[in-house]
Design an enzyme around this catalytic site. Sequence first.
Site, PDB file in Angstrom:
ATOM      1  N   CYS A 233      -3.737  -0.927  -6.647  1.00 30.19           N
ATOM      2  CA  CYS A 233      -2.595  -1.151  -5.757  1.00 30.19           C
ATOM      3  C   CYS A 233      -2.661  -2.566  -5.196  1.00 30.19           C
ATOM      4  O   CYS A 233      -3.683  -2.969  -4.644  1.00 30.19           O
ATOM      5  CB  CYS A 233      -2.610  -0.132  -4.618  1.00 30.19           C
ATOM      6  SG  CYS A 233      -1.214  -0.322  -3.480  1.00 30.19           S
TER       7      CYS A 233
ATOM      8  N   CYS B 180      -0.595  -3.710  -2.800  1.00 27.36           N
ATOM      9  CA  CYS B 180       0.061  -3.829  -1.493  1.00 27.36           C
ATOM     10  C   CYS B 180      -0.869  -4.501  -0.483  1.00 27.36           C
ATOM     11  O   CYS B 180      -2.074  -4.597  -0.688  1.00 27.36           O
ATOM     12  CB  CYS B 180       0.530  -2.466  -0.986  1.00 27.36           C
ATOM     13  SG  CYS B 180      -0.723  -1.491  -0.140  1.00 27.36           S
TER      14      CYS B 180
ATOM     15  N   CYS C  65      -3.528  -1.630   1.832  1.00 25.86           N
ATOM     16  CA  CYS C  65      -4.718  -0.918   1.355  1.00 25.86           C
ATOM     17  C   CYS C  65      -5.984  -1.750   1.540  1.00 25.86           C
ATOM     18  O   CYS C  65      -5.960  -2.974   1.401  1.00 25.86           O
ATOM     19  CB  CYS C  65      -4.579  -0.569  -0.129  1.00 25.86           C
ATOM     20  SG  CYS C  65      -3.425   0.765  -0.480  1.00 25.86           S
TER      21      CYS C  65
END
Length: 191
Positions: A48, A50, A53
């Site tokens: 991920c 993003c 996180c």
Amino acid sequence: MNPILHPLIDNGITPGDPNFAGGNLYCKCPQNKVTVTLKSNVAHNHACGCSKCWKPTGALFSVVGVVPRENLSVTANGDKLHVVDKNAVIQRNACRQCGVHMFGRIETEHPFKGLDFVHVELSDTRGWQEPQFAGFVSSIIEQGFDPSKMETVRSRFKAVGLETYDSLSPPLMDTIAAYTARKNGKLSARL
């Protein structure tokens, strides 16, 4: 020099055990570690990009999967946990001392409510589901990554067999869309 994607990817993806029954996750504190026990393997494990996180130092991506909420329990030093951002949809519970995100939980109405988000690299046990795809890949640009190097990032994921998406994988996006359609009365609840 190639950027660090994530150690679980850069060091070669190790296939998980489909019969794996779970294990413990530990924060990075040298002692009095927060321990989270999972009673199942994860699903939808993925890289991920993003900005929310937890990522290992120097990594561009986290690797995060989900478990049913009832399969997660904090079994040691839970008093060290705090929610990083109480306004975020995913309430990321992190260790106050080392900063590691131990699990994320959704408390509001959401397609993934009932699933907890975890980082299996925090376990000392092997067998967890390997990463299945890379999501929110372009989001690393928002964190300062040079856009001209994105093809290198995508190529490296593809070289290890992972598709890259700028959202989630198609099956997860379908799940979100179906949830929304049911909620809005466009699909029956029995699909």
